[in-house]
Write an enzyme that holds these catalytic residues in place. Structure first.
Site, short mmCIF file in Angstrom:
data_model
loop_
_atom_site.label_atom_id
_atom_site.label_comp_id
_atom_site.label_asym_id
_atom_site.label_seq_id
_atom_site.Cartn_x
_atom_site.Cartn_y
_atom_site.Cartn_z
N HIS A 1 37.66 43.15 28.77
CA HIS A 1 39.00 43.09 29.34
C HIS A 1 38.85 41.64 29.68
O HIS A 1 37.94 40.97 29.57
CB HIS A 1 39.23 43.79 30.63
CG HIS A 1 38.16 43.66 31.66
ND1 HIS A 1 36.74 44.54 31.56
CD2 HIS A 1 38.03 43.06 32.88
CE1 HIS A 1 36.14 44.24 32.54
NE2 HIS A 1 36.60 43.15 33.47
N ARG B 1 48.61 34.11 40.08
CA ARG B 1 47.99 35.38 40.26
C ARG B 1 46.64 35.12 41.05
O ARG B 1 45.82 34.22 40.76
CB ARG B 1 47.72 36.17 38.61
CG ARG B 1 47.23 37.37 39.02
CD ARG B 1 47.21 38.11 37.50
NE ARG B 1 46.33 39.31 37.61
CZ ARG B 1 45.20 39.44 37.34
NH1 ARG B 1 44.40 38.66 36.69
NH2 ARG B 1 44.74 40.65 37.24
N HIS C 1 35.12 40.13 28.16
CA HIS C 1 33.72 40.41 28.87
C HIS C 1 33.89 42.00 29.40
O HIS C 1 35.08 42.61 29.34
CB HIS C 1 33.55 39.84 29.87
CG HIS C 1 34.46 39.95 31.21
ND1 HIS C 1 35.68 39.41 31.33
CD2 HIS C 1 34.12 40.54 32.41
CE1 HIS C 1 36.30 39.61 32.32
NE2 HIS C 1 35.54 40.24 33.11
N ASP D 1 32.13 44.48 32.77
CA ASP D 1 31.34 44.23 33.92
C ASP D 1 30.14 44.67 33.80
O ASP D 1 30.10 45.97 33.61
CB ASP D 1 32.44 44.65 34.83
CG ASP D 1 33.53 43.95 35.33
OD1 ASP D 1 33.71 42.80 34.77
OD2 ASP D 1 34.69 44.67 35.78
#
Length: 323
Positions: free
Chosen positions: A253, A263, A196, A198
């Protein structure tokens, strides 16, 4: 260097080469910093900033608040309804190995949800508000440096949007648990958050010292980003690509889960009010870009388009000028 995505995993077919993003020291001479930020935004759409002056205790408090929340039973977390999600991303069938907590950046929203999120609501509210204030200030500093580097006389042209009391800025905790062992197909990684870009103006990202972020500078080629615990990662959003008339690039990304350690990333998405009109300023029309690449629209228009599409669909092309 090709990575093939299956519905639940990513199979590595050739050796992956990691990348160190451009790292920009904000304590250096201002004109130099502005030029470096513009260069990184044009070439990568991503960069790291160090010497950002955000106190370490504010960062650590925010990370602690996030891990405490994700450690709670699912029965507690689902009480947050649309502010919490697990595996399902958005409304159009996208899934990933992630759970998340999404917060509107306003004080009233943080205060309202803190009583459900935490057993110590005042402490949670303090930690989140302090972090929000710090990253918003950093985002404004970076956006002003961008405007200076671009030669825009009104250096507050981008910051005005996210400083507005009705700003639609967000905070998002993404938690990626360790994948099962052994992995389903070896070598592989589980897809945590799919491909995607942002949609907002700018993103400031912080994660614990665990790899997982990948960027695509060429279609279909994914490059892991080496985490830097001393830095904030900054990336150009779709709206900033529009407002720079395509000079800055909003790069695709994703996040994968490929570690024995969980994470957690914390993203600040700087966004304008819903009724804000998004268009490139006159200074962005140049001999190299003699016309506007994108028609004017409101953030509400773009946000509606974002939520109507799948995660990897190209939203920004819907608003390109066809002249």
């Amino acid at each position: 260097m090709v990575i093939v995505a299956t519905p639940n995993s990513i199979i590595q077919t050739e050796k992956i080469v990691s990348i160190n993003l451009p790292t920009i020291d904000l304590s250096k001479e201002r004109t130099t910093v502005a030029k470096l930020i513009v260069k990184a935004s044009e070439e990568y759409g991503f960069f790291n900033v160090i010497n950002h002056r955000i106190p370490q205790h504010i960062i650590e408090n925010m990370e602690e608040a996030g891990f405490e929340f994700f450690a709670k039973p699912t029965s507690h977390k689902v009480k947050l309804a649309s502010n919490y999600g697990c595996k399902r991303i958005g409304f159009n069938g996208d899934v990933g190995e992630v759970e998340y907590l999404l917060l509107n950046g306003s004080d009233s929203h943080i205060a309202k949800l803190s009583t459900t999120i935490s057993n110590g609501p005042s402490d949670f509210r303090y930690k989140v508000s302090a972090y929000r204030d710090a990253v918003e200030e950093l985002a404004c500093e970076i956006l002003e440096l961008m405007a200076e580097g671009l030669g825009v006389p009104n250096t507050s042209i981008f910051t005005t949007f996210i400083k507005d009391p009705d700003s639609d800025s967000l905070l998002r905790f993404n938690h990626y648990p360790p994948p099962p062992s052994p992995l389903p197909t070896s070598p592989s990684s589980l897809l945590g958050f799919g491909e995607h870009s942002d949609p907002q103006i700018i993103t400031l990202l912080r994660s614990n010292d665990v790899s997982g972020l990948q960027i695509s500078l060429q279609h279909g080629v994914w490059i892991p980003v080496i985490p830097d615990p001393s830095a904030f990662s900054v990336n150009v959003g779709d709206l900033l690509q529009v407002m720079t008339n395509g000079r800055f690039v909003s790069v695709r990304h994703r996040a994968v889960s490929n570690s024995e350690k969980a994470r957690m990333s914390i993203a600040y998405f700087g966004a304008p009010p819903l009724n804000a009109r998004i268009v490139a300023p006159p200074e962005m029309v140049t001999p190299e870009r003699p016309s506007l690449l994108f028609r004017a629209f409101t953030w509400a228009d773009y946000k509606k388009a974002t939520y109507s599409l799948r995660l990897g669909d190209n939203r920004i092309d819907l608003f390109r000028n066809n002249k």
